[in-house]
Each structure stands twice: as C-alpha cells, then as structure tokens.
Write a protein that holds these residues in place. Structure first.
Motif, PDB file in Angstrom:
ATOM      1  N   VAL A 109      57.695  40.946  44.118  1.00  0.00           N
ATOM      2  CA  VAL A 109      57.982  40.460  45.476  1.00  0.00           C
ATOM      3  C   VAL A 109      58.375  38.989  45.490  1.00  0.00           C
ATOM      4  CG1 VAL A 109      56.522  42.169  46.582  1.00  0.00           C
ATOM      5  CG2 VAL A 109      55.528  40.006  45.871  1.00  0.00           C
ATOM      6  N   SER A 110      58.015  38.242  44.435  1.00  0.00           N
ATOM      7  CA  SER A 110      58.344  36.812  44.416  1.00  0.00           C
ATOM      8  C   SER A 110      59.774  36.557  43.949  1.00  0.00           C
ATOM      9  CB  SER A 110      57.369  36.065  43.502  1.00  0.00           C
ATOM     10  OG  SER A 110      57.406  36.606  42.202  1.00  0.00           O
ATOM     11  N   TYR A 111      60.456  37.596  43.476  1.00  0.00           N
ATOM     12  CA  TYR A 111      61.821  37.437  42.968  1.00  0.00           C
ATOM     13  C   TYR A 111      62.786  37.575  44.151  1.00  0.00           C
ATOM     14  CZ  TYR A 111      65.921  38.349  39.989  1.00  0.00           C
ATOM     15  OH  TYR A 111      67.145  38.300  39.377  1.00  0.00           O
ATOM     16  N   THR A 112      62.883  36.507  44.937  1.00  0.00           N
ATOM     17  CA  THR A 112      63.654  36.544  46.176  1.00  0.00           C
ATOM     18  C   THR A 112      65.104  36.116  45.992  1.00  0.00           C
ATOM     19  OG1 THR A 112      62.806  34.340  46.689  1.00  0.00           O
ATOM     20  CG2 THR A 112      61.637  36.218  47.643  1.00  0.00           C
ATOM     21  N   THR A 113      65.371  35.323  44.944  1.00  0.00           N
ATOM     22  CA  THR A 113      66.756  34.955  44.628  1.00  0.00           C
ATOM     23  C   THR A 113      67.145  35.722  43.374  1.00  0.00           C
ATOM     24  OG1 THR A 113      66.371  32.737  45.529  1.00  0.00           O
ATOM     25  CG2 THR A 113      68.335  33.057  44.169  1.00  0.00           C
ATOM     26  N   TRP A 114      68.090  36.621  43.481  1.00  0.00           N
ATOM     27  CA  TRP A 114      68.391  37.560  42.403  1.00  0.00           C
ATOM     28  C   TRP A 114      69.316  36.928  41.360  1.00  0.00           C
ATOM     29  CZ3 TRP A 114      69.616  41.800  46.563  1.00  0.00           C
ATOM     30  CH2 TRP A 114      68.421  42.220  47.138  1.00  0.00           C
ATOM     31  N   LEU A 115      68.814  35.897  40.699  1.00  0.00           N
ATOM     32  CA  LEU A 115      69.622  35.134  39.746  1.00  0.00           C
ATOM     33  C   LEU A 115      70.065  35.983  38.564  1.00  0.00           C
ATOM     34  CD1 LEU A 115      67.517  31.826  39.636  1.00  0.00           C
ATOM     35  CD2 LEU A 115      69.676  32.210  40.831  1.00  0.00           C
ATOM     36  N   GLU A 116      69.168  36.875  38.082  1.00  0.00           N
ATOM     37  CA  GLU A 116      69.490  37.700  36.913  1.00  0.00           C
ATOM     38  C   GLU A 116      70.433  38.855  37.257  1.00  0.00           C
ATOM     39  OE1 GLU A 116      68.599  36.975  33.960  1.00  0.00           O
ATOM     40  OE2 GLU A 116      67.001  35.524  34.223  1.00  0.00           O
ATOM     41  N   ARG A 128      53.147  33.458  42.887  1.00  0.00           N
ATOM     42  CA  ARG A 128      52.580  34.597  42.153  1.00  0.00           C
ATOM     43  C   ARG A 128      51.707  35.441  43.075  1.00  0.00           C
ATOM     44  NH1 ARG A 128      47.709  35.297  39.513  1.00  0.00           N
ATOM     45  NH2 ARG A 128      47.171  33.164  40.067  1.00  0.00           N
ATOM     46  N   VAL A 129      51.831  36.746  42.964  1.00  0.00           N
ATOM     47  CA  VAL A 129      51.023  37.683  43.755  1.00  0.00           C
ATOM     48  C   VAL A 129      49.821  38.100  42.909  1.00  0.00           C
ATOM     49  CG1 VAL A 129      50.993  39.880  44.949  1.00  0.00           C
ATOM     50  CG2 VAL A 129      53.071  38.489  44.962  1.00  0.00           C
ATOM     51  N   ASP A 130      48.633  37.731  43.353  1.00  0.00           N
ATOM     52  CA  ASP A 130      47.411  38.045  42.611  1.00  0.00           C
ATOM     53  C   ASP A 130      46.817  39.339  43.151  1.00  0.00           C
ATOM     54  OD1 ASP A 130      45.254  38.008  40.994  1.00  0.00           O
ATOM     55  OD2 ASP A 130      44.349  36.169  41.771  1.00  0.00           O
ATOM     56  N   ASP A 131      47.302  40.477  42.600  1.00  0.00           N
ATOM     57  CA  ASP A 131      46.843  41.783  43.087  1.00  0.00           C
ATOM     58  C   ASP A 131      46.115  42.563  41.996  1.00  0.00           C
ATOM     59  OD1 ASP A 131      48.958  42.246  41.451  1.00  0.00           O
ATOM     60  OD2 ASP A 131      50.149  43.415  42.873  1.00  0.00           O
ATOM     61  N   GLY A 132      45.678  41.867  40.942  1.00  0.00           N
ATOM     62  CA  GLY A 132      44.928  42.526  39.886  1.00  0.00           C
ATOM     63  C   GLY A 132      45.772  43.122  38.786  1.00  0.00           C
ATOM     64  N   VAL A 133      47.102  43.056  38.923  1.00  0.00           N
ATOM     65  CA  VAL A 133      48.001  43.572  37.891  1.00  0.00           C
ATOM     66  C   VAL A 133      48.444  42.413  37.007  1.00  0.00           C
ATOM     67  CG1 VAL A 133      50.182  44.767  37.446  1.00  0.00           C
ATOM     68  CG2 VAL A 133      48.791  45.411  39.419  1.00  0.00           C
ATOM     69  N   GLY A 134      48.377  42.593  35.696  1.00  0.00           N
ATOM     70  CA  GLY A 134      48.729  41.518  34.775  1.00  0.00           C
ATOM     71  C   GLY A 134      50.225  41.432  34.524  1.00  0.00           C
ATOM     72  N   ARG A 135      50.870  40.430  35.128  1.00  0.00           N
ATOM     73  CA  ARG A 135      52.303  40.229  34.916  1.00  0.00           C
ATOM     74  C   ARG A 135      52.599  38.851  34.348  1.00  0.00           C
ATOM     75  NH1 ARG A 135      51.895  41.512  40.416  1.00  0.00           N
ATOM     76  NH2 ARG A 135      52.166  43.727  40.893  1.00  0.00           N
TER      77      ARG A 135
END
Length: 516
Positions: A66-73, A275-282
C-alpha cells in the motif's frame, strides 16, 4: 489516477478488482512490449518479475504494497515541481545537476560551519562545471558536469577499461566544435568528481596482516609485530611502494549525501513514515531484532533519520582465473532505512573497505576493520551534523550496524568462532550435535531444535532413532561473554616464523574477541 482502491481490504470487491485491472493496463502502456514486470504484491515486494496474469493473481490473492503510491518500477515518472512545469522550459537535466550542486553546498557548508579554503575552492570548481557549457552554442542543460557524470556512468555500466575510455574521449574531442571543454583523459574526469567526495583513503598494511600503518604506526617503516619492511621498493630517490594498500572509502560523507538529495531523503524515513506494520515481514523494520533494538536504545529510535546498517563481506578472485592465486575482500554496507525495493539495490551499496592480498585475511580481518570501526564508533557516540534536503533542516545523525551478512567461512572470520571441526555450529556452542562418520563430520541430531510435537522427531529415517533431546536456539549473552573472557591475548598476523597458537580446551572454538 485514483489509487484509493489500494487501501481496500476486501480484495475481491469490484472496486479493488477494477483498480488491479487499471494498474495492469497502466503497466502495459508504459512498459511497452515486455512480457514480465516486477510484482508488487506483499510477497514478491517489487523484487521478482512475473507475467501480467501472474501479477494480477498475486494482487488479488495476497494484496498490494500500500505504500507504493508512485509506480516508479512500472513506468511512472516522479512528480516534478509545479513551478518548474509552469515555466514551460524543457531543461530537466540542467535542473537536476543544479539541484545536485545546491544540495552539495547546503549539506557541506551548513550555517555555523567554519569553511576551509580548500572546501570553498572545490565547491567553486563544481559550480563552474555545472554552469559551463560543453561547447559554444549547445543547450543550457549540456554542461561539463552533466557530461562527465553521464560518461563515467556509461564506463561503469558497460565495463570499459581506462584505455578504451581514453580512446572514446580522443574521438569525441576530434569531432566536437572548436572551443569545447571535454577533458582529455580518465584522470581529469576523476579529478573533477573527486571534489564531490567520491575519493578513497589509501592506508599501508603489513604484508603479513599484522597491523595497519595508521595512527600510532603511521610513521613506522617496519611492522612493530613481525619487523617486516613496510615497502617492497624503497630506494634513495624517494620512491616508496608499499607491499599492501588498504583502500578505505569514508562512510560519513556518503551517509550525509543520502540526505543531501531531495530524492532519497524522503525514502530514508520510509521505514517510519510509510511502512505498514501489520505483522507481515516485508522489511527489516518488521522483525523483532529491530524492535528490541529500539527498546534498548530509545534515544537512537527517537530520531527516525538515524541510519541502520547491514554489513556484508566475502572474498573473490578479481582476475576470474582460478589458477591465479589472489583474494580480494570488499566490505559492503547497506542502509536499511530505505524501502525494500531500494535498500538492497546496487546504487545504495556502500563499499567501505577493499582488502587486497594473495591470501584471504582470515581472522586477521579485524586488523583491516579497525579504520571502519573507529568511524562507526564516532557515528554512534558523537553523531554528525547532517542536512536534510527534503525538510531543509539540519539534525544530528547516529548510525548503527544491525546485522552482518556472510557465508559460513566468512562468519567464522568476522565473529571469531571457528567454523570447522566438531564444535563448528555456533548455536550448539559447547554442546554439539556433531558425530564422526566414516570420513567426515556429520550433524545428524538437529531435530532436537524442533518443537516437541513435530512429526520428524519420531521419524527413524534420519539415523534409525527417535529424537528425545530438547534444545533451544537462544544462546545466553552472559555465556558467550564468559567464554570470551577466558581467551588469551591474540596476536594477529601470518608471519611464517610464528607457530600456530594451540587453543586450550576452555577456549572451545573461539579464536579471538571480534572487533565488532
């Protein structure tokens, strides 16, 4: 384009599905005929490439970053300053290098600093190069600095040799209009960029890896440990060629430079701001070690711009020929503040040390790490004033090494725990699960680390027995420190006249107390 669909939790709702379809169409338009694109689901994390249908399935099943708001890649260009767009001038390259010099000026000459004459001279040279036209009548954006940077980038990207690079320059200079200012050799190019702080510090080393000729040993001509000569050539005409030269690339200026750039300063706060802290390790910030570190050092964690680093090292043969005996060891640092799609990419790898030698340094790597460790201590204890270009403010920056990344032999060199013989497993420590087989040592008892009710504990296919032992991967720090306190003083170096120091049984597999 509306991107509110990225925040929808129900991934099978019609708005989310329509949003995923719009993203796929966007990528197809902007990336052309490519069949695979980087998948931005929470598992692939913009790292692995997949076909369009697979990316769509991943986004629907796993969800999107969800934090990838500018689609640079995926072909989207970064936002430009509205004021620049309103001017209607197509001078983006010129603006880019003007910003580079402006950020360099602000970052290095902050209010209250005492400016050295040499620093001012270097800045004036860079300013002149950023405003100097390449030849009479060229576009305003075609400056000497932009040409130098882009040519060196091409040299590195295509692995040109210095000789071939000079040949290209010779041809360019022949066909450019009269009055051009293109430098004539690679030496002149590097001399100009050195003023941006891209140089290194050469430090002589003993040929037997005993000491560095640095600080208290800087004036010596013989090694204080093995008495070997510092130089392999030392004639009466003043020519001195050392046996070994350690290349040290200062860390502090490069960490400060991450904040001098408006483009990366915001990303250096990503781990806290986006960063979204939802318990998933990214990201490393999602793991328990990062969070425990914050609890132990709240003052460090309070300033989110303090830099967390990972350190990696390994040896390689730079000549690509295994019949030639040579071992080059780079020490690489990675800033973990950056988002996951940037922090482990080559442009942000920082080589701090380049250790040469016909033989690998082994446990003597601590001798070469001393220069880096001194700078890391300075960054931890005293901090360094840094300019943040994104907020146009200054702050005091700390830095800390959080992890080391290496294979098992390099782990033994860095940590001081010998990774050979029956005690080579670090978690097992003094209670190993190794067993002597016919011609080698085997570790066949590691089912003892599994949960008590795990099916493999009762499986006799491993060694014909069930596993009843219970072991924990948690190794008490107090136990390790007590073992290190029993170590005798270690003498570094590979002087051929020195015999190997026999280890006592109480020292286990400890070879040294690591400088880390």
């Amino acid at each position: 384009m509306d991107r509110s669909w990225m925040l929808i939790s129900d991934r099978f709702s019609q708005p989310y599905v329509d949003g995923v379809n719009s993203f796929i169409e966007f990528a197809k338009v902007h990336l052309g005929e490519t069949r695979e694109i980087k998948c931005l689901c929470i598992n692939c994390c913009n790292f692995y490439k997949q076909e369009y249908d697979s990316v769509k399935a991943h986004l629907l099943i796993s969800g999107m970053i969800v934090s990838y708001t500018t689609w640079l890649e995926h072909g989207e260009l970064p936002e430009h300053n509205n004021l620049d767009e309103s001017n209607g001038e197509n001078d983006e390259d010129g603006d880019e290098y003007d910003e580079l010099i402006e950020d360099y000026q602000r970052g290095n000459f902050m209010e209250g600093d005492t400016l050295e004459r040499e620093d001012v001279r270097h800045f004036d040279k860079l300013l002149d190069a950023s405003q100097c036209c390449l030849y009479p009548g060229c576009k305003n954006s075609d400056t000497l600095l932009s040409f130098v940077i882009q040519m060196l980038h091409m040299k590195v990207e295509n692995r040109w040799s210095n000789k071939s690079f000079d040949k290209v320059l010779e041809i360019q200079r022949r066909f450019l209009p009269e009055g051009h200012v293109v430098p004539g050799s690679i030496y002149e190019y590097k001399k100009l960029l050195r003023d941006l702080g891209l140089g290194y510090e050469p430090i002589d080393a003993c040929k037997h890896d005993c000491v560095l000729f640095w600080k208290e040993n800087a004036h010596l001509e013989k090694c204080p440990t093995c008495q070997a000569s510092r130089y392999r050539v030392n004639d009466s005409k003043g020519k001195k060629i050392p046996h070994k030269i350690l290349r040290y690339f200062p860390l502090t200026p490069r960490l400060r430079r991450l904040y001098m750039s408006r483009k990366t300063a915001k990303d250096m706060r990503w781990h806290s701001d986006k960063r979204v802290d939802d318990g998933v390790g990214r990201h490393p910030a999602d793991c328990k070690e990062w969070k425990e570190f914050d609890l132990h050092y709240p003052e460090f964690a309070e300033e989110i711009r303090n830099v967390r680093l990972g350190l990696a090292t390994d040896g390689f043969n730079p000549f690509g020929n295994m019949s030639t005996s040579y071992s080059m060891w780079p020490i690489i640092l990675m800033p973990y503040n950056l988002p996951p799609w940037r922090c482990m990419k080559a442009p942000f790898f920082m080589m701090s040390l380049l250790i040469p030698g016909r033989n690998q340094p082994g446990t003597d790597i601590d001798v070469y790490l001393r220069r880096l460790i001194d700078e890391l201590k300075e960054l931890w204890e005293n901090r360094v004033m840094t300019y943040d270009a994104s907020t146009e403010q200054t702050f005091r920056m700390h830095a800390a090494v959080m992890w080391t990344i290496n294979d098992f032999p390099a782990y033994g060199d860095l940590s001081g725990w010998r990774t050979k013989d029956y005690l080579s497993c670090p978690p097992c420590n003094d209670n190993p699960l190794s067993r002597g087989l016919i011609s080698k040592i085997g570790w066949v008892g590691h089912r003892a680390y599994l949960p008590n009710n795990h099916l493999w504990r009762k499986d006799k296919k491993f060694d014909g027995l069930t596993e009843l032992r219970k072991k924990s991967l948690d190794l008490p720090v107090e136990k390790i420190m007590a073992q290190l306190d029993q170590l005798r003083e270690v003498k570094f170096g590979k002087d051929p006249t020195n015999k190997k120091r026999p280890r006592e049984s109480k020292e286990l597999n400890c070879t040294k107390k690591s400088i880390m």
